[in-house]
Design a protein around this motif. Structure first.
Motif, PDB file in Angstrom:
ATOM      1  N   TYR A   1      16.160  14.949  77.943  1.00  0.00           N
ATOM      2  CA  TYR A   1      15.880  16.063  77.028  1.00  0.00           C
ATOM      3  C   TYR A   1      16.097  15.283  75.621  1.00  0.00           C
ATOM      4  O   TYR A   1      16.959  16.342  74.815  1.00  0.00           O
ATOM      5  CB  TYR A   1      16.665  17.568  77.245  1.00  0.00           C
ATOM      6  N   LEU A   2      15.706  14.006  75.483  1.00  0.00           N
ATOM      7  CA  LEU A   2      15.808  13.469  74.228  1.00  0.00           C
ATOM      8  C   LEU A   2      15.058  13.920  73.590  1.00  0.00           C
ATOM      9  O   LEU A   2      13.808  14.673  73.110  1.00  0.00           O
ATOM     10  CB  LEU A   2      15.809  12.251  74.116  1.00  0.00           C
ATOM     11  N   PRO A   3      14.820  14.387  71.581  1.00  0.00           N
ATOM     12  CA  PRO A   3      16.004  13.791  71.062  1.00  0.00           C
ATOM     13  C   PRO A   3      17.672  14.252  71.552  1.00  0.00           C
ATOM     14  O   PRO A   3      18.651  14.039  70.927  1.00  0.00           O
ATOM     15  CB  PRO A   3      15.489  13.224  69.252  1.00  0.00           C
ATOM     16  N   TYR A   4      17.911  15.666  72.129  1.00  0.00           N
ATOM     17  CA  TYR A   4      18.668  16.779  71.855  1.00  0.00           C
ATOM     18  C   TYR A   4      20.100  16.035  72.828  1.00  0.00           C
ATOM     19  O   TYR A   4      21.168  16.086  72.579  1.00  0.00           O
ATOM     20  CB  TYR A   4      18.104  18.123  72.370  1.00  0.00           C
ATOM     21  N   GLU A   5      19.404  16.103  73.977  1.00  0.00           N
ATOM     22  CA  GLU A   5      20.439  15.788  75.162  1.00  0.00           C
ATOM     23  C   GLU A   5      19.816  14.718  76.540  1.00  0.00           C
ATOM     24  O   GLU A   5      18.593  14.893  76.197  1.00  0.00           O
ATOM     25  CB  GLU A   5      21.641  17.120  75.452  1.00  0.00           C
ATOM     26  N   ALA A   6      21.123  13.527  76.854  1.00  0.00           N
ATOM     27  CA  ALA A   6      20.826  13.570  78.310  1.00  0.00           C
ATOM     28  C   ALA A   6      21.431  12.112  78.346  1.00  0.00           C
ATOM     29  O   ALA A   6      22.535  12.165  78.305  1.00  0.00           O
ATOM     30  CB  ALA A   6      19.352  12.322  78.101  1.00  0.00           C
ATOM     31  N   PHE A   7      21.812  11.651  80.089  1.00  0.00           N
ATOM     32  CA  PHE A   7      22.382  11.151  80.711  1.00  0.00           C
ATOM     33  C   PHE A   7      22.015  10.581  81.099  1.00  0.00           C
ATOM     34  O   PHE A   7      21.067   9.797  81.742  1.00  0.00           O
ATOM     35  CB  PHE A   7      22.863  12.540  81.821  1.00  0.00           C
ATOM     36  N   LYS A   8      22.207   9.325  81.158  1.00  0.00           N
ATOM     37  CA  LYS A   8      22.825   7.924  81.295  1.00  0.00           C
ATOM     38  C   LYS A   8      22.303   7.831  83.055  1.00  0.00           C
ATOM     39  O   LYS A   8      23.620   8.383  83.361  1.00  0.00           O
ATOM     40  CB  LYS A   8      23.115   6.959  80.252  1.00  0.00           C
ATOM     41  N   HIS A   9      22.369   6.948  83.814  1.00  0.00           N
ATOM     42  CA  HIS A   9      22.535   7.029  85.131  1.00  0.00           C
ATOM     43  C   HIS A   9      24.029   6.283  85.640  1.00  0.00           C
ATOM     44  O   HIS A   9      24.185   6.795  86.664  1.00  0.00           O
ATOM     45  CB  HIS A   9      21.727   5.964  85.608  1.00  0.00           C
ATOM     46  N   ASP A  10      24.336   5.998  84.690  1.00  0.00           N
ATOM     47  CA  ASP A  10      26.506   5.913  84.929  1.00  0.00           C
ATOM     48  C   ASP A  10      26.918   7.306  84.824  1.00  0.00           C
ATOM     49  O   ASP A  10      27.706   7.320  84.365  1.00  0.00           O
ATOM     50  CB  ASP A  10      26.737   4.877  83.891  1.00  0.00           C
ATOM     51  N   GLY A  11      26.144   8.739  83.934  1.00  0.00           N
ATOM     52  CA  GLY A  11      26.824   9.507  83.782  1.00  0.00           C
ATOM     53  C   GLY A  11      26.802  10.175  82.008  1.00  0.00           C
ATOM     54  O   GLY A  11      27.621  10.285  81.866  1.00  0.00           O
ATOM     55  N   THR A  12      27.070   8.836  81.332  1.00  0.00           N
ATOM     56  CA  THR A  12      26.884   8.956  79.944  1.00  0.00           C
ATOM     57  C   THR A  12      25.963   9.457  79.645  1.00  0.00           C
ATOM     58  O   THR A  12      25.151  10.134  79.405  1.00  0.00           O
ATOM     59  CB  THR A  12      27.549   7.482  79.023  1.00  0.00           C
ATOM     60  N   TYR A  13      26.830  11.098  78.927  1.00  0.00           N
ATOM     61  CA  TYR A  13      25.534  12.062  77.927  1.00  0.00           C
ATOM     62  C   TYR A  13      25.219  11.503  76.518  1.00  0.00           C
ATOM     63  O   TYR A  13      26.771  10.528  75.677  1.00  0.00           O
ATOM     64  CB  TYR A  13      26.937  13.623  77.705  1.00  0.00           C
TER      65      TYR A  13
END
Length: 176
Positions: free
Chosen positions: A33-45
């Motif tokens: 839900y960018l630009p608000y939030e997202a998680f990359k495949h490695d779990g980075t928020y």
């Protein structure tokens, strides 16, 4: 030092004690839900909310256990089942008012309308201008209900996420 930071926050003794007693807070975030939030495949928020949470962690010494949810429905289920303590919401969404306190923030979020190139010169000053257009709207997002109520004459097509909306606009399936 978290205790030194707490003194500059002007917290009451009760608030300081609460932070001391709750060093880990479970945060429910949306997967994409960018630009608000997202998680990359490695779990980075990442995203705007990640920066806010990091600042709170740094100033208070607490830690947010960030838990991604694939869909808004999944996040709502986690909230109802008390699997998360804190989550981002929309100002007009009062679904969890009985169990959670909304905090007014300075974050203002305009609605972004995306259309094909043929609409480049068209300034949309009011959603009412889209009355005869097919408009993709993300299904189950709290703002969708408000928009549908305020502009009932638009031909809305429910989509599951932003990616589906963008692909539909790009292919010509939807005007916006």
């Amino acid at each position: 030092n978290a205790n030194a930071s707490l003194t500059t926050l002007h917290l009451t003794p009760e608030e300081k004690q609460w932070l001391h007693d709750h060093p880990v807070i479970r945060y429910g975030g949306r997967l994409d839900y960018l630009p608000y939030e997202a998680f990359k495949h490695d779990g980075t928020y990442l995203g705007i909310m990640s920066e806010h949470l990091y600042g709170i962690e740094k100033k208070t010494g607490i830690h947010f256990d960030k838990q991604p949810s694939i869909t808004l429905h999944e996040l709502e289920t986690k909230i109802k089942n008390h699997q998360v303590d804190v989550f981002t919401s929309f100002k007009d969404d009062h679904t969890f008012d009985a169990t959670h306190q909304q905090i007014d923030t300075d974050i203002k979020s305009p609605i972004i309308i995306v259309g094909k190139k043929q609409y480049d010169n068209r300034f949309i000053s009011n959603l009412g201008l889209l009355q005869n257009e097919k408009v993709a709207i993300i299904d189950n997002y709290p703002y969708a209900k408000t928009i549908r109520e305020q502009y009932p004459h638009i031909h809305y097509v429910s989509v599951k996420d932003m990616q589906s909306a963008f692909e539909g606009v790009a292919s010509g399936k939807y005007a916006f």
